[in-house]
Design a protein around this motif. Sequence first.
Motif, mmCIF file in Angstrom:
data_model
loop_
_atom_site.group_PDB
_atom_site.id
_atom_site.type_symbol
_atom_site.label_atom_id
_atom_site.label_comp_id
_atom_site.label_asym_id
_atom_site.label_seq_id
_atom_site.Cartn_x
_atom_site.Cartn_y
_atom_site.Cartn_z
ATOM 1 N N GLY A 1 6.993 7.969 -1.727
ATOM 2 C CA GLY A 1 7.052 9.350 -1.273
ATOM 3 C C GLY A 1 5.729 10.017 -0.955
ATOM 4 N N ILE A 2 4.652 9.233 -0.764
ATOM 5 C CA ILE A 2 3.357 9.860 -0.466
ATOM 6 C C ILE A 2 2.724 9.286 0.800
ATOM 7 N N MET A 3 3.486 8.528 1.570
ATOM 8 C CA MET A 3 2.935 7.887 2.761
ATOM 9 C C MET A 3 2.463 8.911 3.794
ATOM 10 N N ASP A 4 3.131 10.053 3.865
ATOM 11 C CA ASP A 4 2.801 11.058 4.885
ATOM 12 C C ASP A 4 1.829 12.131 4.388
ATOM 13 N N VAL A 5 1.334 11.987 3.177
ATOM 14 C CA VAL A 5 0.396 12.978 2.640
ATOM 15 C C VAL A 5 -0.920 12.892 3.404
ATOM 16 N N TYR B 1 0.851 -1.186 0.000
ATOM 17 C CA TYR B 1 0.000 0.000 0.000
ATOM 18 C C TYR B 1 0.887 1.238 0.000
ATOM 19 N N TYR B 2 0.327 2.382 -0.451
ATOM 20 C CA TYR B 2 1.126 3.573 -0.708
ATOM 21 C C TYR B 2 0.795 4.764 0.184
ATOM 22 N N THR B 3 -0.405 4.786 0.771
ATOM 23 C CA THR B 3 -0.796 5.937 1.582
ATOM 24 C C THR B 3 -1.528 5.491 2.843
ATOM 25 N N LEU B 4 -1.584 6.413 3.807
ATOM 26 C CA LEU B 4 -2.381 6.188 5.008
ATOM 27 C C LEU B 4 -3.774 6.789 4.871
ATOM 28 N N HIS B 5 -3.941 7.714 3.929
ATOM 29 C CA HIS B 5 -5.256 8.320 3.722
ATOM 30 C C HIS B 5 -6.051 7.514 2.687
ATOM 31 N N GLU B 6 -7.369 7.611 2.765
ATOM 32 C CA GLU B 6 -8.224 6.933 1.802
ATOM 33 C C GLU B 6 -8.297 7.727 0.508
ATOM 34 N N GLY B 7 -8.407 7.024 -0.585
ATOM 35 C CA GLY B 7 -8.519 7.678 -1.877
ATOM 36 C C GLY B 7 -9.965 7.864 -2.290
ATOM 37 N N THR B 8 -10.254 8.964 -2.948
ATOM 38 C CA THR B 8 -11.563 9.214 -3.542
ATOM 39 C C THR B 8 -11.341 9.902 -4.881
ATOM 40 N N THR B 9 -12.307 9.794 -5.774
ATOM 41 C CA THR B 9 -12.164 10.445 -7.072
ATOM 42 C C THR B 9 -12.104 11.966 -6.926
ATOM 43 N N ALA B 10 -12.822 12.504 -5.943
ATOM 44 C CA ALA B 10 -12.776 13.955 -5.722
ATOM 45 C C ALA B 10 -11.376 14.392 -5.275
ATOM 46 N N TRP B 11 -10.749 13.615 -4.399
ATOM 47 C CA TRP B 11 -9.406 13.933 -3.934
ATOM 48 C C TRP B 11 -8.403 13.825 -5.075
ATOM 49 N N TRP B 12 -8.550 12.837 -5.938
ATOM 50 C CA TRP B 12 -7.614 12.646 -7.033
ATOM 51 C C TRP B 12 -7.734 13.733 -8.100
ATOM 52 N N ARG B 13 -8.790 14.518 -8.076
ATOM 53 C CA ARG B 13 -8.909 15.645 -9.013
ATOM 54 C C ARG B 13 -8.090 16.850 -8.559
ATOM 55 N N THR B 14 -7.693 16.886 -7.288
ATOM 56 C CA THR B 14 -6.905 18.009 -6.779
ATOM 57 C C THR B 14 -5.445 17.853 -7.196
ATOM 58 N N ASP B 15 -4.675 18.932 -7.072
ATOM 59 C CA ASP B 15 -3.257 18.886 -7.448
ATOM 60 C C ASP B 15 -2.500 17.850 -6.617
ATOM 61 N N GLU B 16 -2.690 17.891 -5.295
ATOM 62 C CA GLU B 16 -1.957 16.955 -4.431
ATOM 63 C C GLU B 16 -2.449 15.523 -4.626
ATOM 64 N N GLY B 17 -3.747 15.361 -4.824
ATOM 65 C CA GLY B 17 -4.273 14.017 -5.060
ATOM 66 C C GLY B 17 -3.763 13.427 -6.358
ATOM 67 N N SER B 18 -3.694 14.242 -7.410
ATOM 68 C CA SER B 18 -3.174 13.748 -8.689
ATOM 69 C C SER B 18 -1.681 13.435 -8.591
ATOM 70 N N ARG B 19 -0.954 14.205 -7.765
ATOM 71 C CA ARG B 19 0.471 13.896 -7.570
ATOM 72 C C ARG B 19 0.648 12.521 -6.943
ATOM 73 N N CYS B 20 -0.256 12.158 -6.027
ATOM 74 C CA CYS B 20 -0.190 10.830 -5.417
ATOM 75 C C CYS B 20 -0.336 9.735 -6.472
ATOM 76 N N LEU B 21 -1.234 9.945 -7.411
ATOM 77 C CA LEU B 21 -1.414 8.958 -8.488
ATOM 78 C C LEU B 21 -0.168 8.850 -9.348
ATOM 79 N N VAL B 22 0.453 9.989 -9.640
ATOM 80 C CA VAL B 22 1.682 9.976 -10.440
ATOM 81 C C VAL B 22 2.769 9.175 -9.740
ATOM 82 N N GLN B 23 2.910 9.358 -8.430
ATOM 83 C CA GLN B 23 3.942 8.649 -7.681
ATOM 84 C C GLN B 23 3.689 7.143 -7.675
ATOM 85 N N VAL B 24 2.411 6.736 -7.541
ATOM 86 C CA VAL B 24 2.095 5.301 -7.579
ATOM 87 C C VAL B 24 2.436 4.716 -8.938
#
Length: 532
Positions: free
Chosen positions: A408-412, A249-272
């Motif tokens: 690099g996104i575990m602490d986001v 697993y890559y993060t401690l926070h839960e993912g949602t489509t709304a979160w992934w539309r944000t700049d920081e959320g999309s960065r998490c997807l890029v890192q994965v």
Amino acid sequence: MLQEMVGSPGIYLVAFPRTELIEEKASWLRSQCAERPEVIIETFHSDQHVRGRVLARVETALRTYGQAQHAFILTTHETLLTLNPSGLSGWSLGIDENPEMSVLSGAFPASAIWSALAHQYRLDPIGDDRNWQVLPREGVERLKPSEIIKDAADKLTPFHKRVLSGHGVFVNIGDWEDAKLRRVKWWSAWTPAELIRECRSVVITGASFFSSLAYHATRWAHDGAINFEAVDVGQRTKRTGRPRVTIYYYTLHEGTTAWWRTDEGSRCLVQVSRWLENIGFNGYWSCNDEIRPYFRHRFPGVMCSPKLAGTNGLIEHVSCAYIYSNKAQDADNAILEVLDLDRKSIKRTRETEDLIQFVMRGAIRRPDFDGAYDVHLYSLDQAEVLKKYLIENGVTDDVAVTPVSEAGIMDVRRPETERSRKRAESQSLTPKERRERTKAYDKARSQARRDKKKEEDAKNGLPPPKLGRRSKSSIPDNASQPKQRTKPREGRIIMNSAITPLSASAPSSPLPETALVSKPSSAFVPEAPQRT
């Protein structure tokens, strides 16, 4: 289920969740019946280049093969839900996986179109002062499917389709004019009640049917009149292997489509996606459609649909990746209130079920598999849910949950918005408390609008409205109808429940599926007008 049907001559209608699964199972059936040319196997779905509507073709086949010795008609859940049950007399019905489309709900604004809806549909009370049934008006030309699809108000398409299908559709307003003041919430639930009356037998196979919305809706609508009995067909295939499963697993926070539309959320997807590219991921993978561009062409893995229940086509793979979210939406609020469920129940029914079905499509599906199996998920909560499932269901007890800190996104941390704060507060309330809060909010909002109108009228020199009884013309046509049952029911079904031994739909299936068999007796005692 199919294996049992192959060994027992009869006429079978079998419904599947996806068109590609229909052809996969039809191919398996033909291989099993290769030396039995008398067995009829027909498939019907929208991906076939054949003239005529799928529903009409299925109805024709039911009449054509109604007297056959051994026949299979394979179609989709969607077609099954629109079939007239009277045409299924004598047929045995099999439903593969939980019918997700059986329960629908939504919400839409209608302040500008309420009069058009009032012209098309009437609203009948069901007696609970919270829900009214939507029914087409007599003497008004019904909307055609082509007109519904072309309508610019695409959010209304499922609503129109459901009303015209004949299934019960219910809304939270008793007069269409009320839509000027608030959003229209609607819900609809299909249940197998009519099928049970007509079919020789009804069998549903699914890993988590008793947590599905279809089950909850059936229990609510028929209040114990339909009895379900479970058969764990997974026990018939003893697991001999002990897979070594590693869940990354890559993060401690839960993912949602709304979160992934944000700049920081999309960065998490890029890192994965970068991490999967760095390790040369070569398994099968999927994600939500709108985030697919982040992963496509980044690694040599096999891209799949996020919904893979029932398929055996990926059974040679020893790794998979699933970056996916399917949590409750605002459109689910109506059905949550009716069934007294919370948003966690929706997450279990949708996201968790999809996750489990996806992961179990690979080599781990084989009972004798004894090797390493890698799974990549977005967040820790998903990893823990999967680990619990694998252990509790006897798939394996050798499960390691491993963080991928190198991405690099575990602490986001996701920032709390006003909407998320309100949603968290709502989740802490019981369904009854949510209904009371909504009722109080609607009352206060209506009062505020009345006060505002009074102020505007006073400024314009208009006299205040006279208090008293409403004029006859303002009273809805259905206001004089007698109060009916709180729960619309078709009648009590007197049944003799029986369990039929079943095997899995494919010889190598280790999933502990639930088979539900109900055989009604000839007795049917009507108790109320049809409302479901």
